[in-house]
Design a protein around this motif. Structure first.
Motif, short mmCIF file in Angstrom:
data_model
loop_
_atom_site.label_atom_id
_atom_site.label_comp_id
_atom_site.label_asym_id
_atom_site.label_seq_id
_atom_site.Cartn_x
_atom_site.Cartn_y
_atom_site.Cartn_z
N LEU A 107 0.93 -0.97 0.14
CA LEU A 107 -0.66 0.31 0.05
C LEU A 107 0.69 1.17 0.16
O LEU A 107 1.88 1.42 0.61
N VAL A 108 0.35 1.97 -0.68
CA VAL A 108 1.46 3.53 -0.91
C VAL A 108 0.55 4.88 -0.12
O VAL A 108 -0.66 4.80 -0.24
N ILE A 109 1.14 5.09 0.79
CA ILE A 109 0.46 5.91 1.88
C ILE A 109 0.40 7.60 0.85
O ILE A 109 1.76 8.18 0.15
N THR A 110 -0.48 8.02 0.87
CA THR A 110 -0.69 9.06 -0.44
C THR A 110 -1.30 10.31 0.40
O THR A 110 -0.60 11.66 0.12
N ASN A 111 -2.13 10.32 1.60
CA ASN A 111 -1.57 11.50 2.37
C ASN A 111 -2.31 10.97 3.76
O ASN A 111 -2.99 9.77 4.04
N ILE A 112 -1.70 11.67 4.89
CA ILE A 112 -1.82 11.58 6.06
C ILE A 112 -2.77 13.23 6.87
O ILE A 112 -2.04 13.39 7.04
N CYS A 113 -3.28 12.45 7.29
CA CYS A 113 -4.11 13.67 8.79
C CYS A 113 -4.25 13.26 9.94
O CYS A 113 -4.40 12.34 10.15
N VAL A 114 -3.57 14.14 10.56
CA VAL A 114 -4.00 13.94 11.72
C VAL A 114 -5.33 15.18 12.80
O VAL A 114 -4.45 16.41 12.72
N ASN A 115 -5.55 14.00 13.72
CA ASN A 115 -6.43 15.89 14.45
C ASN A 115 -6.33 15.21 15.70
O ASN A 115 -6.65 14.48 16.46
N GLU A 116 -5.29 15.07 16.58
CA GLU A 116 -4.71 15.80 17.88
C GLU A 116 -5.65 16.47 19.35
O GLU A 116 -6.01 17.48 18.80
N SER A 131 -12.94 23.20 10.91
CA SER A 131 -13.76 22.02 10.07
C SER A 131 -13.16 21.43 9.10
O SER A 131 -13.74 20.16 8.63
N LYS A 132 -11.44 21.37 9.72
CA LYS A 132 -11.13 20.40 8.90
C LYS A 132 -11.38 19.09 10.22
O LYS A 132 -10.96 17.84 9.52
N ASN A 133 -10.74 19.68 10.94
CA ASN A 133 -10.79 18.86 12.69
C ASN A 133 -12.26 17.82 12.67
O ASN A 133 -12.31 16.67 12.21
N ASP A 134 -13.05 17.87 12.09
CA ASP A 134 -14.44 18.08 12.79
C ASP A 134 -14.72 16.77 10.47
O ASP A 134 -15.24 16.12 10.77
N SER A 135 -13.57 17.95 9.79
CA SER A 135 -14.69 16.47 8.51
C SER A 135 -13.66 14.85 8.88
O SER A 135 -13.98 13.68 8.66
N ILE A 136 -12.48 14.88 10.02
CA ILE A 136 -11.29 14.53 10.04
C ILE A 136 -12.25 13.13 10.87
O ILE A 136 -12.37 12.21 11.47
N ASP A 137 -12.54 14.31 12.03
CA ASP A 137 -13.55 13.35 13.35
C ASP A 137 -15.03 12.65 12.62
O ASP A 137 -15.39 11.87 13.22
N ALA A 138 -15.71 13.41 11.61
CA ALA A 138 -16.19 12.65 10.54
C ALA A 138 -16.74 10.65 10.33
O ALA A 138 -17.29 9.88 10.15
N TYR A 139 -15.17 10.89 10.20
CA TYR A 139 -14.69 9.61 9.92
C TYR A 139 -14.74 8.83 11.49
O TYR A 139 -14.40 7.20 10.57
N GLY A 140 -14.59 8.88 12.16
CA GLY A 140 -14.77 8.20 13.28
C GLY A 140 -15.88 7.94 13.92
O GLY A 140 -16.78 8.17 13.91
N LEU A 141 -15.84 7.07 15.35
CA LEU A 141 -16.40 6.24 15.82
C LEU A 141 -16.75 7.35 17.55
O LEU A 141 -17.85 7.11 17.37
N TYR A 142 -15.32 7.41 17.47
CA TYR A 142 -15.94 8.40 18.69
C TYR A 142 -15.41 10.21 18.39
O TYR A 142 -14.14 10.40 17.76
N GLY A 143 -15.91 10.76 18.81
CA GLY A 143 -15.71 12.16 18.74
C GLY A 143 -14.48 12.85 19.69
O GLY A 143 -13.64 14.02 19.46
N SER A 144 -14.10 11.95 20.93
CA SER A 144 -12.45 12.93 21.72
C SER A 144 -11.85 12.25 21.24
O SER A 144 -10.27 12.33 21.65
#
Length: 199
Positions: A107-116, A131-144
């Motif tokens: 697998l080739v990594i094309t992008n990494i985003c981090v929401n700490e 807004s960027k963090n919200d879009s990342i959170d949308a993929y997750g199971l937990y908001g925290s």
């Protein structure tokens, strides 16, 4: 002028407050260091995830594996290290044998985003836009949870897959609490080339 008794109380209170602040700062620094270590680990591990699993010691005891939750809501969420490893091996075996049809695919990594995230409720000083963090959170199971979102594609030329991995971390950012695979697409360049040739 403060009496000796009052001065002692004030000094003790100040030391206790400073000690508490130092402890909080140390915890935050530890979490920041841990997430950096986790990113480095995933950068080297993700390319081989079609043939390997995440190291057992980096899996939280409540690890959850979510497969295509936005596309197939009926897929069950698997919990626990043993079930996680077993299902991951099954999924990757299916992908390499019947979808990609190439066993040594990486697998080739094309992008990494981090929401700490800060579990104490404060926003990290270097956090990205809301807004960027919200879009990342949308993929997750937990908001925290702190999240590492990795976009990938397989290294095949004619037929390859693309998708994202979402790794949600525990409070200390030193173990993976949730692993989500989503937005998977199968691209077959041969079929595209044949269709273009017929026009």
């Amino acid at each position: 002028m403060l009496s000796p008794h009052s001065y002692l109380k004030a000094t003790v209170a100040t030391r206790c407050y400073s000690s508490l602040n130092n402890e909080i700062d140390l915890e935050r620094q530890k979490r920041k260091t841990n997430i950096g270590t986790m990113i480095q680990y995933l950068e080297t591990k993700v390319p081989n995830l079609l043939h390997e699993t995440i190291d057992r010691e980096l899996l939280d005891e409540k690890i959850k594996l979510r497969i295509l939750p936005n596309s197939f809501h009926f897929f069950p969420t698997i919990q626990g290290p043993t079930k996680y490893i077993s299902l991951w091996e099954t999924v990757t075996s299916f992908l390499t044998r019947f979808i990609i049809e190439k066993k040594n695919t990486k697998l080739v990594i094309t992008n990494i985003c981090v929401n700490e995230k800060n579990p104490d409720g404060d926003k990290p000083s270097d956090s990205s836009s809301d807004s960027k963090n919200d879009s990342i959170d949308a993929y997750g199971l937990y908001g925290s949870t702190s999240k590492i979102v990795i976009r990938f594609k397989s290294d095949n030329k004619d037929k390859f897959i693309t998708g994202i991995f979402v790794f949600e971390l525990n409070r200390d950012n030193d173990r993976i609490l949730v692993h989500t695979i989503d937005n998977v697409e199968i691209v077959n360049d041969k079929k595209v080339d044949m269709l273009l040739a017929m026009d």
